[in-house]
Enzyme design. Structure first.
Site, PDB file in Angstrom:
ATOM      1  N   HIS A 128       0.813  -1.221   0.000  1.00 13.71           N
ATOM      2  CA  HIS A 128       0.000   0.000   0.000  1.00 13.71           C
ATOM      3  C   HIS A 128       0.846   1.271   0.000  1.00 13.71           C
ATOM      4  O   HIS A 128       0.332   2.353  -0.271  1.00 13.71           O
ATOM      5  CB  HIS A 128      -1.001   0.008   1.166  1.00 13.71           C
ATOM      6  CG  HIS A 128      -0.425   0.292   2.508  1.00 13.71           C
ATOM      7  ND1 HIS A 128      -0.181  -0.678   3.457  1.00 13.71           N
ATOM      8  CD2 HIS A 128      -0.062   1.456   3.097  1.00 13.71           C
ATOM      9  CE1 HIS A 128       0.302  -0.122   4.550  1.00 13.71           C
ATOM     10  NE2 HIS A 128       0.388   1.179   4.350  1.00 13.71           N
TER      11      HIS A 128
ATOM     12  N   ASP B 234      -0.061  -7.538   1.377  1.00 19.05           N
ATOM     13  CA  ASP B 234       0.396  -6.156   1.508  1.00 19.05           C
ATOM     14  C   ASP B 234       1.913  -6.064   1.604  1.00 19.05           C
ATOM     15  O   ASP B 234       2.452  -5.319   2.416  1.00 19.05           O
ATOM     16  CB  ASP B 234      -0.252  -5.476   2.727  1.00 19.05           C
ATOM     17  CG  ASP B 234      -0.147  -3.955   2.660  1.00 19.05           C
ATOM     18  OD1 ASP B 234       0.157  -3.427   1.572  1.00 19.05           O
ATOM     19  OD2 ASP B 234      -0.350  -3.294   3.700  1.00 19.05           O
TER      20      ASP B 234
ATOM     21  N   GLY C 106       3.253   6.473   8.146  1.00 16.96           N
ATOM     22  CA  GLY C 106       4.633   6.673   7.692  1.00 16.96           C
ATOM     23  C   GLY C 106       5.552   5.570   8.171  1.00 16.96           C
ATOM     24  O   GLY C 106       6.633   5.359   7.621  1.00 16.96           O
ATOM     25  N   ASN C 107       5.134   4.831   9.219  1.00 17.38           N
ATOM     26  CA  ASN C 107       5.900   3.672   9.681  1.00 17.38           C
ATOM     27  C   ASN C 107       5.679   2.458   8.780  1.00 17.38           C
ATOM     28  O   ASN C 107       6.436   1.482   8.838  1.00 17.38           O
ATOM     29  CB  ASN C 107       5.507   3.276  11.108  1.00 17.38           C
ATOM     30  CG  ASN C 107       6.306   3.994  12.175  1.00 17.38           C
ATOM     31  OD1 ASN C 107       5.777   4.840  12.882  1.00 17.38           O
ATOM     32  ND2 ASN C 107       7.586   3.670  12.289  1.00 17.38           N
ATOM     33  N   SER C 108       4.635   2.488   7.965  1.00 20.04           N
ATOM     34  CA  SER C 108       4.291   1.336   7.135  1.00 20.04           C
ATOM     35  C   SER C 108       5.480   0.875   6.296  1.00 20.04           C
ATOM     36  O   SER C 108       6.093   1.675   5.581  1.00 20.04           O
ATOM     37  CB  SER C 108       3.123   1.679   6.209  1.00 20.04           C
ATOM     38  OG  SER C 108       1.942   1.834   6.930  1.00 20.04           O
TER      39      SER C 108
ATOM     40  N   GLY D 273     -12.640 -22.730  -4.259  1.00 20.32           N
ATOM     41  CA  GLY D 273     -13.829 -22.288  -4.968  1.00 20.32           C
ATOM     42  C   GLY D 273     -15.075 -22.384  -4.125  1.00 20.32           C
ATOM     43  O   GLY D 273     -16.129 -22.839  -4.597  1.00 20.32           O
ATOM     44  N   VAL D 274     -14.956 -21.966  -2.854  1.00 19.09           N
ATOM     45  CA  VAL D 274     -16.103 -21.981  -1.943  1.00 19.09           C
ATOM     46  C   VAL D 274     -16.142 -20.661  -1.181  1.00 19.09           C
ATOM     47  O   VAL D 274     -15.150 -19.942  -1.117  1.00 19.09           O
ATOM     48  CB  VAL D 274     -16.012 -23.140  -0.920  1.00 19.09           C
ATOM     49  CG1 VAL D 274     -16.044 -24.483  -1.618  1.00 19.09           C
ATOM     50  CG2 VAL D 274     -14.756 -23.008  -0.046  1.00 19.09           C
TER      51      VAL D 274
ATOM     52  N   ILE E  15     -16.976 -19.435   2.756  1.00 14.67           N
ATOM     53  CA  ILE E  15     -16.983 -20.096   4.056  1.00 14.67           C
ATOM     54  C   ILE E  15     -17.383 -19.128   5.152  1.00 14.67           C
ATOM     55  O   ILE E  15     -17.324 -17.912   4.963  1.00 14.67           O
ATOM     56  CB  ILE E  15     -15.593 -20.702   4.373  1.00 14.67           C
ATOM     57  CG1 ILE E  15     -14.505 -19.620   4.279  1.00 14.67           C
ATOM     58  CG2 ILE E  15     -15.280 -21.863   3.458  1.00 14.67           C
ATOM     59  CD1 ILE E  15     -13.115 -20.093   4.630  1.00 14.67           C
TER      60      ILE E  15
END
Length: 471
Positions: free
Chosen positions: A109, A140, A212-214, A267-268, A270
């Site tokens: 991000h 991410d 900004g720490n990301s 393909g479910v 849940i």
């Protein structure tokens, strides 16, 4: 013993106790660790060109009779209708070097959609242009590359599985653009699910983490990266979250080679098994993942899995809940066989499924084009579903309200305006939306205006996002 003797005895007792008390309060010193590790932490700045909302779109959001209605009307009279103009959006984040030749780890991000990515070091104020080597939206994570003129200091991954709750950690990053800010704390919890993505498994820390720490590192006392700082709870103090290194290292190993992670797919859809549902199904305890729907022709369908089954085991490993199932299936390769133990009609049955590949196409195939409680429906490029009580609690909402963004098409206005997975849409044009039908009704009424204004909550913060409807 007279009073003077008693006072003297008390003073001597306190004096002798001071070294012991000081020793008990000894705290770790982070100076050497911060100085050494900080050399490998970088400041990342980004530029992104977007289309600014037109003045007409703003005007149409204001009802007739409102004081600003006349302002916009006169603006159009003097300057004429103003169309959408390109604008530059600036962003910032953190990262850390993993190879001497310039490979850097950060969050997806931080760099997603950026036209320009620039890197700066603590000791070297020179700016380095960076290119994106690989990125993975679902975890991410991203890897970028610069071309340095010298060998760079690096950080290496530690084992986040070994870190214990209560151990000291150090976070280094660039909160609010303040280069190389160092904060210390402890591991507050492990395996946190906060609704940020499908593979939530965060370390929680009370080391201060801010915007900004990301992408910056969370270090253990040996200077090894045991987490990548990613998210915060803005409504609280010192509640931050980091992607565990054992999870991140596997993805980073692929991204730095320019490869995309290959994940298995059943393909479910849940859901969690509640205590009441367990009783109704005859399950001894509320464990496993309840199959809500099975995609027609999907791997699970071909393998004989049915709606209403509860998956209890995958390849001999117990499934605790729906999140556990998602991680275990995604950890297998497409084409690999998954041996399932299912609970069906009060007894255990086994089925073998050859897994498909989890990607945008397969996920889109499972998203219905109609409103269905508990399932995702796609509107304006966003896959949305009503929030459950558990999801609302995990996201820190005061009550169960709004629509959870399950997925976003990056090539739609929603993706371009920065809406991302894990956001909650609370309102549209100042009207509460608690179902996809609510949102569609507001959009229908806003078609003449050409735009709709959404109130979005992310990590405890509210913000307005305007989406054009002409696209």
């Amino acid at each position: 013993m007279n009073r003077k003797a008693q006072l003297l005895t008390l003073v001597l007792t306190l004096v002798l106790a001071v070294p012991v008390m000081a020793q008990a309060r000894d705290l770790p010193v982070f100076t050497e660790l911060a100085a050494k590790a900080g050399k490998a932490v970088v400041f990342i700045s980004t530029e992104k060109t977007t289309q600014a909302p037109s003045m007409e779109q703003f005007r149409q959001q204001v009802p007739e009779g409102h004081p600003f209605y006349e302002f916009f009307k006169r603006f159009d009279q003097f300057f004429g209708p103003q169309g959408q103009q390109p604008r530059k959006m600036l962003g910032q984040g953190s990262g850390f070097v993993i190879s001497p030749d310039g490979l850097i780890v950060t969050n997806n991000h931080v760099i997603n959609g950026a036209d320009k990515v620039t890197v700066r070091f603590q000791d070297d104020k020179k700016e380095y242009p960076a290119e994106v080597v690989g990125a993975d939206q679902e975890t991410d994570l991203a890897v970028i590359k610069i071309k340095p003129d010298h060998s760079l200091p690096t950080l290496k991954f530690g084992d986040s599985d070994d870190i214990k709750v209560g151990e000291w950690v150090l976070a280094i990053g660039n909160p609010f653009g303040l280069d190389n800010t160092v904060t210390a704390g402890i591991i507050s919890a492990k395996h946190r699910i906060i609704g940020a993505g499908p593979f939530d498994n965060f370390l929680q820390t009370d080391a201060s983490i801010n915007p900004g720490n990301s992408g910056g590192p969370l270090l253990d006392m040996d200077g090894e990266v045991i987490g990548i700082n990613t998210a915060i709870n803005a409504a609280a103090e010192n509640i931050g979250f980091a992607i565990p290194s054992t999870q991140a290292a596997k993805v980073i190993a692929l991204l730095k080679e320019g490869k995309a992670p290959q994940r298995g797919w059943l393909g479910v859809t849940i859901q969690q098994v509640s205590e009441t549902q367990a009783k109704a199904l005859g399950l001894p305890e509320p464990v496993g993942a309840l199959i809500a729907t099975v995609g027609k022709g999907a791997p699970a369908d071909k393998g004989g899995v049915k709606q209403g089954d509860v998956i209890l085991e995958v390849n001999g490993k117990k499934i605790d809940d729906n999140n556990d199932l998602l991680k275990k299936i995604a950890g297998l390769a497409p084409g690999e066989q998954a041996n399932l133990v299912l609970w069906r009609n009060g007894e255990k049955v086994t089925r073998t499924v050859t897994l498909g590949q989890r990607n945008e196409k397969s996920l889109a195939a499972m998203a219905p084009n109609h409103q269905d409680q508990g399932q995702a429906a796609t509107v304006l490029g966003m896959a949305l579903k009503p929030l459950t009580d558990q999801e609302a609690q995990a996201l820190g909402l005061d009550k169960t309200q709004g629509l959870l963004v399950v997925n976003v098409d990056p090539n739609t206005p929603a993706g371009e305006e920065g809406i991302r997975q894990g956001d909650v849409v609370l309102q549209a044009n100042q009207k509460d939306v608690n179902s996809v039908g609510d949102l569609k009704t507001v959009i229908k009424s806003a078609e003449k205006r050409g735009a709709v204004m959404l109130l979005v909550k992310r990590q405890g913060r509210n913000s307005f996002v305007a989406l054009p409807l002409d696209k």
